[in-house]
Design a protein around this motif. Structure first.
Motif, PDB file in Angstrom:
ATOM      1  N   UNK A  91     -20.199  35.813 -34.426  1.00  0.00           N
ATOM      2  CA  UNK A  91     -20.090  34.395 -33.842  1.00  0.00           C
ATOM      3  C   UNK A  91     -19.125  34.559 -32.446  1.00  0.00           C
ATOM      4  N   UNK A  92     -18.073  35.109 -32.578  1.00  0.00           N
ATOM      5  CA  UNK A  92     -16.992  35.415 -31.630  1.00  0.00           C
ATOM      6  C   UNK A  92     -17.523  35.978 -30.446  1.00  0.00           C
ATOM      7  N   UNK A  93     -18.164  37.261 -30.536  1.00  0.00           N
ATOM      8  CA  UNK A  93     -18.667  38.007 -29.473  1.00  0.00           C
ATOM      9  C   UNK A  93     -19.696  37.055 -28.712  1.00  0.00           C
ATOM     10  N   UNK A  94     -20.603  36.201 -29.525  1.00  0.00           N
ATOM     11  CA  UNK A  94     -21.656  35.529 -29.205  1.00  0.00           C
ATOM     12  C   UNK A  94     -21.051  34.352 -28.015  1.00  0.00           C
ATOM     13  N   UNK A 164     -21.972  28.824 -36.461  1.00  0.00           N
ATOM     14  CA  UNK A 164     -22.984  29.107 -35.299  1.00  0.00           C
ATOM     15  C   UNK A 164     -24.530  28.754 -35.899  1.00  0.00           C
ATOM     16  N   UNK A 165     -24.901  27.572 -35.523  1.00  0.00           N
ATOM     17  CA  UNK A 165     -26.184  27.014 -36.315  1.00  0.00           C
ATOM     18  C   UNK A 165     -27.173  27.409 -35.352  1.00  0.00           C
ATOM     19  N   UNK A 166     -28.644  27.826 -35.732  1.00  0.00           N
ATOM     20  CA  UNK A 166     -29.604  27.899 -34.883  1.00  0.00           C
ATOM     21  C   UNK A 166     -30.626  26.690 -35.683  1.00  0.00           C
ATOM     22  N   UNK A 167     -31.029  25.599 -34.712  1.00  0.00           N
ATOM     23  CA  UNK A 167     -31.682  24.770 -34.984  1.00  0.00           C
ATOM     24  C   UNK A 167     -33.094  24.487 -34.099  1.00  0.00           C
ATOM     25  N   UNK A 168     -33.983  23.791 -34.833  1.00  0.00           N
ATOM     26  CA  UNK A 168     -35.309  23.547 -33.962  1.00  0.00           C
ATOM     27  C   UNK A 168     -35.162  22.203 -33.206  1.00  0.00           C
ATOM     28  N   UNK A 226     -33.310  27.319 -25.376  1.00  0.00           N
ATOM     29  CA  UNK A 226     -33.025  28.758 -25.276  1.00  0.00           C
ATOM     30  C   UNK A 226     -32.150  29.212 -26.345  1.00  0.00           C
ATOM     31  N   UNK A 227     -32.182  28.842 -27.607  1.00  0.00           N
ATOM     32  CA  UNK A 227     -31.535  29.222 -28.437  1.00  0.00           C
ATOM     33  C   UNK A 227     -32.107  30.681 -29.236  1.00  0.00           C
ATOM     34  N   UNK A 228     -33.267  30.950 -28.622  1.00  0.00           N
ATOM     35  CA  UNK A 228     -33.514  32.438 -29.289  1.00  0.00           C
ATOM     36  C   UNK A 228     -32.911  33.487 -28.690  1.00  0.00           C
ATOM     37  N   UNK A 229     -32.855  33.388 -27.329  1.00  0.00           N
ATOM     38  CA  UNK A 229     -32.123  34.375 -26.356  1.00  0.00           C
ATOM     39  C   UNK A 229     -30.404  34.438 -26.839  1.00  0.00           C
ATOM     40  N   UNK A 230     -29.965  33.394 -27.347  1.00  0.00           N
ATOM     41  CA  UNK A 230     -28.517  33.338 -27.827  1.00  0.00           C
ATOM     42  C   UNK A 230     -28.508  33.908 -29.045  1.00  0.00           C
ATOM     43  N   UNK A 231     -29.452  33.730 -29.947  1.00  0.00           N
ATOM     44  CA  UNK A 231     -29.687  34.417 -31.500  1.00  0.00           C
ATOM     45  C   UNK A 231     -29.744  35.721 -31.196  1.00  0.00           C
ATOM     46  N   UNK A 232     -30.696  36.218 -30.447  1.00  0.00           N
ATOM     47  CA  UNK A 232     -30.849  37.631 -30.125  1.00  0.00           C
ATOM     48  C   UNK A 232     -29.392  38.432 -29.766  1.00  0.00           C
ATOM     49  N   UNK A 233     -28.525  37.664 -28.795  1.00  0.00           N
ATOM     50  CA  UNK A 233     -27.380  38.290 -28.588  1.00  0.00           C
ATOM     51  C   UNK A 233     -26.401  38.351 -30.025  1.00  0.00           C
ATOM     52  N   UNK A 234     -26.435  37.262 -30.840  1.00  0.00           N
ATOM     53  CA  UNK A 234     -25.956  37.339 -32.019  1.00  0.00           C
ATOM     54  C   UNK A 234     -26.279  38.555 -32.919  1.00  0.00           C
ATOM     55  N   UNK A 235     -27.842  38.684 -33.170  1.00  0.00           N
ATOM     56  CA  UNK A 235     -28.240  39.799 -33.868  1.00  0.00           C
ATOM     57  C   UNK A 235     -28.081  41.115 -33.463  1.00  0.00           C
TER      58      UNK A 235
END
Ligand code: FAD
Length: 392
Positions: A91-94, A164-168, A226-235
């Motif tokens: 989460x920090x690096x994100x 760090x929450x990914x939501x619809x 645009x949460x998916x691109x942030x999630x990809x960064x986290x992953x």
């Protein structure tokens, strides 16, 4: 400037600091979280927390070379940093990469000092490998958002201050395009955390329920939908940090480590030596691969999907190591309180958390080797028309 000499000095200083400050086994008990927080604060004061993070946000602004030098010294100790591993590795690096300056200012220094613990709220009962199918909803409410839904397998959430929450946020677009990333206050009254016990006996992960949880818009990370691109960064960070063991304990207490097995097994037996050589080769190969990925990251070339290869290799190494150690030790290793029983029971979790081995293979096949991707029908259909879980 002679980098090698400086690095040698750096490593010697790290060794001295760890000798003085790493907790020893015979330290008094007490609250392990309070002790972990105290240790992180001292680690930060000494300049060993956030070694490669920007100085402006509380890091040390150094390179992967210093980080590796510190890690090489730290592997002989069991540092109490596990509870910070999600914050430090994911989460920090994100937030560093995708947050606003206000978010970086607010969250990063307390994270590096161990004052605040983080968790990662992606997986749901119906959305693990296919995390973009998640159903937790965030709906606009004046200047903020209101969240309802459920997450599961959330590591260290029982101790977390922030998640760090990914939501619809939109059901009328295809599933990847209707997601938004938020920072959620885990102490909010509408957040319920229930620990879950895994087969190793530990309760490290949790299920989480959100009932009308309010999130201010300043805690949105990235653009709406645009949460998916942030999630990809986290992953991507997650896979690199898991394979590199960020925040993990060293090998000292691992009864399946090469060092431990050399102590406990009969190494005069050539068949035992053969197996230990195989373990050494695999461990060393992964360490070198991780080193290369880290060097590329330092040089500004993010290794992308090859991080999934490293994570896959680590998961396979854990399973191999646990199997080898119990096989060579014999049946007593899986009865009673033998420490290898825990190692054996915990190893399969590594092949699931952070993405399963099958998903890692799919990513490597598709994005590293350029093999044909899996057929997909869900990239164009609006989420509300997909048959996902209980979604109508
Ligand atoms: C120790 C641990 C810690 C975790 N911590 C967190 C955390 O902190 N935060 C968080 O959000 N999540 C966390 N997770 C959840 C983890 O990310 C998920 O378990 C994982 O992504 C798999 O999802 P699932 O369990 O729903 O399995 P499923 O996705 O239902 O998969 C079931 C099986 O089907 C296979 N499969 C699924 N899709 C495919 C496909 N397309 N091709 C081939 N095979 C496929 C999988 O490989 C698996 O074997 C953690 C899990 C573990 C075990």
């Amino acid at each position: 400037m002679n980098l090698a000499v400086n690095l040698a000095d750096y490593r010697r200083a790290a060794r001295d600091w760890l000798r003085e400050n790493a907790p020893s086994d015979d330290e008094p008990g007490g609250d392990p979280i309070a002790r972990a927080k105290d240790f992180m604060a001292r680690l930060h004061d000494a300049g060993y927390s956030g070694i490669t993070w920007p100085e402006r946000w509380g890091g040390q602004g150094l390179t992967q070379a210093e980080e590796r030098a510190f890690a090489a010294e730290a592997k002989d100790y069991t540092l109490p940093t596990y509870v910070f591993s999600i914050g430090l590795g994911m989460t920090g690096p994100t937030i560093v990469d995708r947050g606003t300056d206000e978010q970086r200012e607010r969250f990063l220094r307390p994270l590096l000092r161990g004052e605040e613990i983080w968790c990662q709220l992606f997986s749901e009962p119906g959305a693990g490998s296919d995390v973009a199918a998640l159903q937790t909803r965030a709906v606009r409410d004046g200047a903020g958002w209101v969240v309802n839904g459920q997450k599961v397998w959330t590591s260290v959430a029982q101790h977390a201050d922030w998640g760090l929450l990914l939501a619809r946020t939109d059901v009328d677009v295809p599933k990847h395009r209707g997601l938004t990333m938020f920072v959620v206050d885990m102490r909010h009254p509408g957040v319920t955390v229930r620990p879950l016990r895994d087969m190793s006996g530990r309760a490290n992960f949790n299920e989480i329920f959100f009932d009308d949880v309010h999130i201010p818009d300043e805690h949105r990370v990235g653009e709406v939908n645009d949460g998916w691109s942030v999630a990809v960064t986290t992953l991507l960070h997650e896979r690199l940090s898991i394979s590199a063991g960020v925040g993990m304990s060293g090998q000292r207490d691992n009864p399946a480590s090469l060092e431990a097995l050399r102590r406990t097994l009969d190494t005069s037996d050539p068949l035992v030596r053969d197996e230990l050589v195989e373990l050494h080769i695999r461990t060393r190969a992964l360490a070198l691969f991780n080193q290369r990925l880290a060097q590329e990251t330092s040089a500004g070339q993010f290794p992308g999907a090859r991080g999934s290869a490293a994570k896959l290799l680590l998961a396979e190494l854990y399973l191999f190591q646990a199997d080898l150690a119990t096989r060579l030790t014999g049946p007593e290793s899986v009865v009673g309180d033998h420490p290898l029983g825990f190692t054996l029971a915990a190893a399969p979790g590594m092949a699931l958390g952070g993405g399963t081995n099958e998903i890692m293979r799919n990513i490597v096949g598709d994005r590293v080797l350029g093999l044909p991707p899996e057929p997909r029908v869900d990239k164009t259909v609006p989420f509300k028309d997909l048959k996902v879980g209980t979604q109508a």
